[in-house]
Design a protein around this motif. Structure first.
Motif, short mmCIF file in Angstrom:
data_model
loop_
_atom_site.label_atom_id
_atom_site.label_comp_id
_atom_site.label_asym_id
_atom_site.label_seq_id
_atom_site.Cartn_x
_atom_site.Cartn_y
_atom_site.Cartn_z
N MET A 10 88.63 30.08 19.29
CA MET A 10 89.18 31.05 20.24
C MET A 10 89.53 30.34 21.55
N LYS A 11 90.62 30.80 22.17
CA LYS A 11 91.04 30.25 23.46
C LYS A 11 90.14 30.78 24.57
N CYS A 12 89.89 29.94 25.56
CA CYS A 12 89.02 30.36 26.65
C CYS A 12 89.70 31.47 27.47
N PRO A 13 88.96 32.52 27.84
CA PRO A 13 89.55 33.60 28.63
C PRO A 13 90.04 33.16 30.01
N CYS A 14 89.57 32.01 30.52
CA CYS A 14 89.91 31.63 31.89
C CYS A 14 91.31 31.08 32.05
N GLN A 15 92.12 31.15 30.98
CA GLN A 15 93.54 30.77 31.04
C GLN A 15 93.73 29.25 31.17
N SER A 16 92.72 28.48 30.80
CA SER A 16 92.85 27.02 30.89
C SER A 16 93.68 26.47 29.74
N SER A 17 93.91 27.29 28.72
CA SER A 17 94.55 26.92 27.44
C SER A 17 93.72 25.95 26.60
N LYS A 25 90.11 25.35 24.21
CA LYS A 25 89.23 26.17 23.37
C LYS A 25 88.01 26.59 24.18
N TYR A 26 87.52 27.79 23.88
CA TYR A 26 86.35 28.30 24.61
C TYR A 26 85.18 27.33 24.54
N SER A 27 84.94 26.78 23.34
CA SER A 27 83.78 25.89 23.18
C SER A 27 83.92 24.59 23.97
N ALA A 28 85.15 24.21 24.32
CA ALA A 28 85.37 22.99 25.09
C ALA A 28 85.58 23.29 26.57
N CYS A 29 85.50 24.57 26.93
CA CYS A 29 85.75 24.98 28.32
C CYS A 29 84.51 25.73 28.82
N CYS A 30 84.65 27.00 29.16
CA CYS A 30 83.54 27.74 29.75
C CYS A 30 82.37 27.94 28.79
N GLY A 31 82.62 27.91 27.49
CA GLY A 31 81.56 28.11 26.51
C GLY A 31 80.43 27.10 26.67
N ARG A 32 80.76 25.87 27.05
CA ARG A 32 79.73 24.85 27.26
C ARG A 32 78.76 25.26 28.37
N TYR A 33 79.31 25.92 29.39
CA TYR A 33 78.47 26.32 30.52
C TYR A 33 77.67 27.59 30.19
N HIS A 34 78.27 28.47 29.40
CA HIS A 34 77.58 29.71 29.06
C HIS A 34 76.33 29.44 28.20
N LEU A 35 76.32 28.32 27.49
CA LEU A 35 75.13 27.97 26.71
C LEU A 35 73.94 27.64 27.61
#
Ligand SMILES: [Zn+2]
Length: 126
Positions: A1-8, A10-20
């Motif tokens: 899934m694409k990150c919601p923050c519009q970075s283009s 993947k979520y897991s390579a963007c904000c998802g890392r921090y949410h963990l």
């Protein structure tokens, strides 16, 4: 899934890392993105845990306003907020869609780095 923050990214390579919770955003800008994504993905604990203790609302009141129906996020200006600073500001425009109405909110967020970790201090809506 694409990150919601519009970075283009993947979520897991963007904000998802921090949410963990194992990795902290290295800049105020990265934290601003991660907090936006947390609002979209209904992660009130992340919002609470990245808010300076003496200015944050209760976890319950954060939970009540989530998830926010955001559809877009654009950072328009940043000032300081990198690894060389202890404060920084991020100006962004977040767009919400509720029913048929589209609203844009412009906020100047102030961040502080405490014990090496960036935290949200407060936001001024313009
Ligand atoms: Zn992201």
């Amino acid at each position: 899934m694409k990150c919601p923050c519009q970075s283009s990214k993947k979520y897991s390579a963007c904000c998802g890392r921090y949410h963990l919770g194992t990795l902290h955003p290295p800049t105020a800008t990265a934290l601003s993105r991660a907090r936006y994504s947390a609002y979209v993905l209904d992660k009130p604990n992340y919002i609470y845990n990245t808010w300076v203790k003496n200015t944050r609302p209760s976890l319950e009141s954060i939970r009540l306003q989530m998830p926010e129906p955001f559809i877009d996020f654009q950072i328009t200006h940043t000032d300081m907020g990198d690894e060389h600073h202890d404060i920084g500001t991020v100006t962004f425009i977040a767009t919400l869609q509720a029913d048929d109405a589209i609203t844009a909110i412009k906020e100047v967020s102030l961040f502080k780095r405490i014990d090496g970790q960036w935290l949200y201090f407060r936001g001024d809506i313009e």
